[in-house]
Design a protein around this motif. Sequence first.
Motif, PDB file in Angstrom:
ATOM      1  N   ASP A   1       0.838  -1.208   0.000  1.00 13.95           N
ATOM      2  CA  ASP A   1       0.000   0.000   0.000  1.00 13.95           C
ATOM      3  C   ASP A   1       0.873   1.259   0.000  1.00 13.95           C
ATOM      4  OD1 ASP A   1      -2.230  -1.595   0.026  1.00 13.95           O
ATOM      5  OD2 ASP A   1      -2.568  -1.427   2.199  1.00 13.95           O
ATOM      6  N   ALA A   2       1.911   1.284   0.867  1.00 18.33           N
ATOM      7  CA  ALA A   2       2.786   2.457   0.929  1.00 18.33           C
ATOM      8  C   ALA A   2       3.547   2.636  -0.376  1.00 18.33           C
ATOM      9  CB  ALA A   2       3.759   2.316   2.107  1.00 18.33           C
ATOM     10  N   ALA A   3       4.020   1.531  -0.957  1.00 12.94           N
ATOM     11  CA  ALA A   3       4.753   1.621  -2.222  1.00 12.94           C
ATOM     12  C   ALA A   3       3.847   2.137  -3.340  1.00 12.94           C
ATOM     13  CB  ALA A   3       5.321   0.248  -2.584  1.00 12.94           C
TER      14      ALA A   3
ATOM     15  N   LEU B   1       5.687   2.216   7.958  1.00 13.31           N
ATOM     16  CA  LEU B   1       6.239   1.904   6.645  1.00 13.31           C
ATOM     17  C   LEU B   1       6.240   3.127   5.729  1.00 13.31           C
ATOM     18  CD1 LEU B   1       4.502  -1.552   6.312  1.00 13.31           C
ATOM     19  CD2 LEU B   1       6.955  -1.164   6.492  1.00 13.31           C
ATOM     20  N   PHE B   2       5.162   3.888   5.757  1.00 14.16           N
ATOM     21  CA  PHE B   2       5.076   5.053   4.874  1.00 14.16           C
ATOM     22  C   PHE B   2       6.158   6.071   5.224  1.00 14.16           C
ATOM     23  CE2 PHE B   2       3.562   9.211   3.553  1.00 14.16           C
ATOM     24  CZ  PHE B   2       3.172   8.967   2.245  1.00 14.16           C
ATOM     25  N   ASN B   3       6.379   6.357   6.522  1.00 14.20           N
ATOM     26  CA  ASN B   3       7.384   7.342   6.906  1.00 14.20           C
ATOM     27  C   ASN B   3       8.786   6.896   6.499  1.00 14.20           C
ATOM     28  OD1 ASN B   3       5.788   9.351   8.043  1.00 14.20           O
ATOM     29  ND2 ASN B   3       5.722   8.357  10.043  1.00 14.20           N
ATOM     30  N   LEU B   4       9.116   5.630   6.754  1.00 14.88           N
ATOM     31  CA  LEU B   4      10.450   5.147   6.387  1.00 14.88           C
ATOM     32  C   LEU B   4      10.655   5.160   4.873  1.00 14.88           C
ATOM     33  CD1 LEU B   4      10.859   2.098   8.833  1.00 14.88           C
ATOM     34  CD2 LEU B   4      11.955   4.343   8.988  1.00 14.88           C
ATOM     35  N   MET B   5       9.643   4.703   4.126  1.00  9.52           N
ATOM     36  CA  MET B   5       9.784   4.653   2.668  1.00  9.52           C
ATOM     37  C   MET B   5       9.738   6.045   2.065  1.00  9.52           C
ATOM     38  SD  MET B   5       7.393   1.261   2.100  1.00  9.52           S
ATOM     39  CE  MET B   5       7.484   1.305   0.293  1.00  9.52           C
ATOM     40  N   GLU B   6       8.936   6.945   2.640  1.00  8.26           N
ATOM     41  CA  GLU B   6       8.875   8.322   2.126  1.00  8.26           C
ATOM     42  C   GLU B   6      10.221   9.019   2.298  1.00  8.26           C
ATOM     43  OE1 GLU B   6       5.921  12.178   2.492  1.00  8.26           O
ATOM     44  OE2 GLU B   6       6.529  11.123   4.312  1.00  8.26           O
ATOM     45  N   ASN B   7      10.849   8.851   3.484  1.00  6.74           N
ATOM     46  CA  ASN B   7      12.174   9.443   3.700  1.00  6.74           C
ATOM     47  C   ASN B   7      13.192   8.861   2.721  1.00  6.74           C
ATOM     48  OD1 ASN B   7      11.293  11.072   5.766  1.00  6.74           O
ATOM     49  ND2 ASN B   7      12.069   9.761   7.413  1.00  6.74           N
ATOM     50  N   ALA B   8      13.089   7.538   2.494  1.00  7.02           N
ATOM     51  CA  ALA B   8      14.030   6.902   1.565  1.00  7.02           C
ATOM     52  C   ALA B   8      13.883   7.448   0.156  1.00  7.02           C
ATOM     53  CB  ALA B   8      13.806   5.391   1.580  1.00  7.02           C
ATOM     54  N   VAL B   9      12.664   7.818  -0.241  1.00  5.33           N
ATOM     55  CA  VAL B   9      12.427   8.382  -1.580  1.00  5.33           C
ATOM     56  C   VAL B   9      12.852   9.840  -1.617  1.00  5.33           C
ATOM     57  CG1 VAL B   9      10.653   9.005  -3.246  1.00  5.33           C
ATOM     58  CG2 VAL B   9      10.597   6.750  -2.152  1.00  5.33           C
ATOM     59  N   LYS B  10      12.426  10.643  -0.620  1.00  4.58           N
ATOM     60  CA  LYS B  10      12.668  12.085  -0.643  1.00  4.58           C
ATOM     61  C   LYS B  10      14.143  12.433  -0.548  1.00  4.58           C
ATOM     62  CE  LYS B  10       8.264  13.817   1.158  1.00  4.58           C
ATOM     63  NZ  LYS B  10       7.615  14.570   2.244  1.00  4.58           N
TER      64      LYS B  10
ATOM     65  N   ARG C   1      13.228  -4.372   6.480  1.00  5.47           N
ATOM     66  CA  ARG C   1      14.403  -3.530   6.185  1.00  5.47           C
ATOM     67  C   ARG C   1      14.054  -2.578   5.053  1.00  5.47           C
ATOM     68  NH1 ARG C   1      20.498  -4.764   6.170  1.00  5.47           N
ATOM     69  NH2 ARG C   1      21.365  -3.407   4.556  1.00  5.47           N
ATOM     70  N   VAL C   2      14.326  -1.278   5.294  1.00  8.09           N
ATOM     71  CA  VAL C   2      14.118  -0.238   4.288  1.00  8.09           C
ATOM     72  C   VAL C   2      15.482   0.386   4.008  1.00  8.09           C
ATOM     73  CG1 VAL C   2      12.943   1.907   3.703  1.00  8.09           C
ATOM     74  CG2 VAL C   2      11.771   0.188   5.110  1.00  8.09           C
ATOM     75  N   GLU C   3      15.956   0.227   2.760  1.00 12.04           N
ATOM     76  CA  GLU C   3      17.298   0.674   2.402  1.00 12.04           C
ATOM     77  C   GLU C   3      17.236   1.574   1.174  1.00 12.04           C
ATOM     78  OE1 GLU C   3      21.685  -1.344   1.435  1.00 12.04           O
ATOM     79  OE2 GLU C   3      19.877  -2.590   1.668  1.00 12.04           O
ATOM     80  N   ASP C   4      18.033   2.641   1.212  1.00  9.61           N
ATOM     81  CA  ASP C   4      18.057   3.554   0.059  1.00  9.61           C
ATOM     82  C   ASP C   4      19.489   3.800  -0.366  1.00  9.61           C
ATOM     83  OD1 ASP C   4      19.213   6.052   1.302  1.00  9.61           O
ATOM     84  OD2 ASP C   4      17.444   5.859   2.591  1.00  9.61           O
ATOM     85  N   THR C   5      19.634   4.448  -1.515  1.00  5.63           N
ATOM     86  CA  THR C   5      20.956   4.802  -2.055  1.00  5.63           C
ATOM     87  C   THR C   5      21.126   6.308  -2.062  1.00  5.63           C
ATOM     88  OG1 THR C   5      20.045   4.792  -4.309  1.00  5.63           O
ATOM     89  CG2 THR C   5      21.006   2.738  -3.492  1.00  5.63           C
ATOM     90  N   GLY C   6      20.556   6.956  -1.012  1.00  5.15           N
ATOM     91  CA  GLY C   6      20.505   8.419  -0.986  1.00  5.15           C
ATOM     92  C   GLY C   6      21.728   9.074  -0.391  1.00  5.15           C
ATOM     93  N   ILE C   7      21.486  10.218   0.240  1.00  9.23           N
ATOM     94  CA  ILE C   7      22.573  11.092   0.692  1.00  9.23           C
ATOM     95  C   ILE C   7      23.241  10.585   1.962  1.00  9.23           C
ATOM     96  CG2 ILE C   7      21.556  13.131  -0.379  1.00  9.23           C
ATOM     97  CD1 ILE C   7      20.392  13.885   2.309  1.00  9.23           C
ATOM     98  N   GLY C   8      22.606   9.638   2.666  1.00 14.10           N
ATOM     99  CA  GLY C   8      23.206   9.086   3.873  1.00 14.10           C
ATOM    100  C   GLY C   8      23.067  10.013   5.066  1.00 14.10           C
ATOM    101  N   ILE C   9      23.501   9.513   6.226  1.00 14.32           N
ATOM    102  CA  ILE C   9      23.428  10.274   7.480  1.00 14.32           C
ATOM    103  C   ILE C   9      24.828  10.365   8.061  1.00 14.32           C
ATOM    104  CG2 ILE C   9      22.467  10.321   9.827  1.00 14.32           C
ATOM    105  CD1 ILE C   9      20.093   8.758   8.783  1.00 14.32           C
ATOM    106  N   PRO C  10      25.325  11.569   8.330  1.00 19.18           N
ATOM    107  CA  PRO C  10      26.662  11.715   8.909  1.00 19.18           C
ATOM    108  C   PRO C  10      26.770  10.984  10.248  1.00 19.18           C
ATOM    109  CG  PRO C  10      25.838  13.824   8.131  1.00 19.18           C
ATOM    110  CD  PRO C  10      24.696  12.873   8.050  1.00 19.18           C
ATOM    111  N   GLU C  11      27.950  10.517  10.560  1.00 16.55           N
ATOM    112  CA  GLU C  11      28.177   9.768  11.794  1.00 16.55           C
ATOM    113  C   GLU C  11      27.818  10.595  13.023  1.00 16.55           C
ATOM    114  OE1 GLU C  11      29.046   6.413  13.892  1.00 16.55           O
ATOM    115  OE2 GLU C  11      29.116   6.617  11.705  1.00 16.55           O
ATOM    116  N   ALA C  12      28.064  11.902  12.995  1.00 17.36           N
ATOM    117  CA  ALA C  12      27.793  12.758  14.155  1.00 17.36           C
ATOM    118  C   ALA C  12      26.311  12.901  14.441  1.00 17.36           C
ATOM    119  CB  ALA C  12      28.419  14.143  13.944  1.00 17.36           C
ATOM    120  N   ASP C  13      25.470  12.642  13.434  1.00 17.19           N
ATOM    121  CA  ASP C  13      24.028  12.843  13.608  1.00 17.19           C
ATOM    122  C   ASP C  13      23.261  11.546  13.806  1.00 17.19           C
ATOM    123  OD1 ASP C  13      24.359  15.563  13.258  1.00 17.19           O
ATOM    124  OD2 ASP C  13      24.110  15.445  11.082  1.00 17.19           O
TER     125      ASP C  13
END
Length: 478
Positions: free
Chosen positions: A333-335, A370-379, A401-413
């Motif tokens: 549904d979220a996809a 699911l929607f929040n995790l997948m939306e962040n992965a898309v945006k 597991r929700v995995e993306d190829t996006g900008i990533g998250i810095p280690e400090a954050d």
Amino acid sequence: MNKHQRKDVSFPHSLRFKFIISYIVIISVLLVLLNTYPMLATQNLIFRNKQSTLESQTSVMASYLSELQELQADGVAQVMSALNDDGLTRVLVTDDSGLILYDTATDEASATRYALFAEVTQALAGNVVFQSAYQDGAFRSGAASPVVYRNVIIGAVYVYEYDVEQAEMLQGLQDNLWKLSVLFFAIAVLFSIFLSHRMTSGISRLLSGIAVLREGEYQYRADLQGKDELALLAEEFNELAERLEQTDEVRRRFVSDASHELKTPLASIRLLTDSILQSDQIDMATTKEFVADIGDEAQRLSRITEALLVLTRLDDGQEVPSAVLDVRDSVRDAAHLLEPVARERDVTIQLHLEERCPVRSNEDDLYQILFNLMENAVKYNLPGGSVTVSAWQAEGKVQLRVEDTGIGIPEADRDKVFDRFFRVDKARSRAAGGTGLGLSIVWDTVKRWGGDITLGPGAERGTWFLVTFPLAQEEASL
């Protein structure tokens, strides 16, 4: 009332007073028992000793007198003068009618005197009699035995002892016990006061600490040494104070962040409306542009408000209906709903869903996770990137597991991503329409249903989240 003043309990109603009274009552009962039992035991021992001695003496006297065959005053006197009656206050011998033949208590003629003692009467009836009493500072003991010749009672022997020495010894023992009891009682009272003060002082300090916490000063810590229950209670109190301090800090930060987040779109709306109202020569195109911007800011306010309401519901722990749901259905549904957004950003959504993955949850909550995790992965992905969503069963758990190829998250954050209103890149997050509350909602909702969520190890590119739920038992169909 002073800021940190607590309600004082009057001393008669205080725990300290109750402890002292309890100790005094218990100690008093023990001292009474310790004074009573030794005295009674000593008395009984003396009584038994006297019974054995006097009965033995009367038995010996009766045995010698029985050899006379007939009791006469002269013959009885000769026999009794040969016997040892030291220590006896009175020795009396009668014939079978109770006529006194011998009496050490008087020198008067006894030809017409009869022994009107109950002991003598019972002895003439064939009984060995003993009686003893402790009164007026002396032991008064008497024993009587029949004199028998060829199975015929021919008389009786009666002895009487008035013992002051053992009575004085018993009285001295009693006096010493009372003196020791008074000393022990005084020491016990002082010790009970000290002990009750020591016990209740810790409670008083905890009560003072509670009064301090009640006023909002969560930095207070109780300092109680030891390994007893009060020390453990102080540790629990300190942990509670620490939790309250952390909660208060989070609350203050949350209120500050919420105010700031609400203030920004409100300020933009006010600026845009002022620009429209204060300009007489503004053209229609500019007006429409400003109105569109106002609409965008209003939508942002709406999103923040809705997210805050969700967090409030989660914080309140309100009961919601639950059912056994298949994670795969919510993923699809979220996809489906995010497909247009992903297509617009040139992001591919890939699903790897294995066998049925049942979890107990609420349909709206599961979908929101699911929607929040997948939306962040898309945006927050990159053009040409992908979002991979996997679901499977492992070791009695359902893992997602929700995995993306996006900008990533810095280690400090990485340690802050689940904090409310936290955004890695504030400018980009605001441009993407983010409120900084999505992952906080995911965290609280996952925990609400007994699950866990972790952020994958740092990498140069991409991010992945792993959500774990307890595997639910399938409900039997009716």
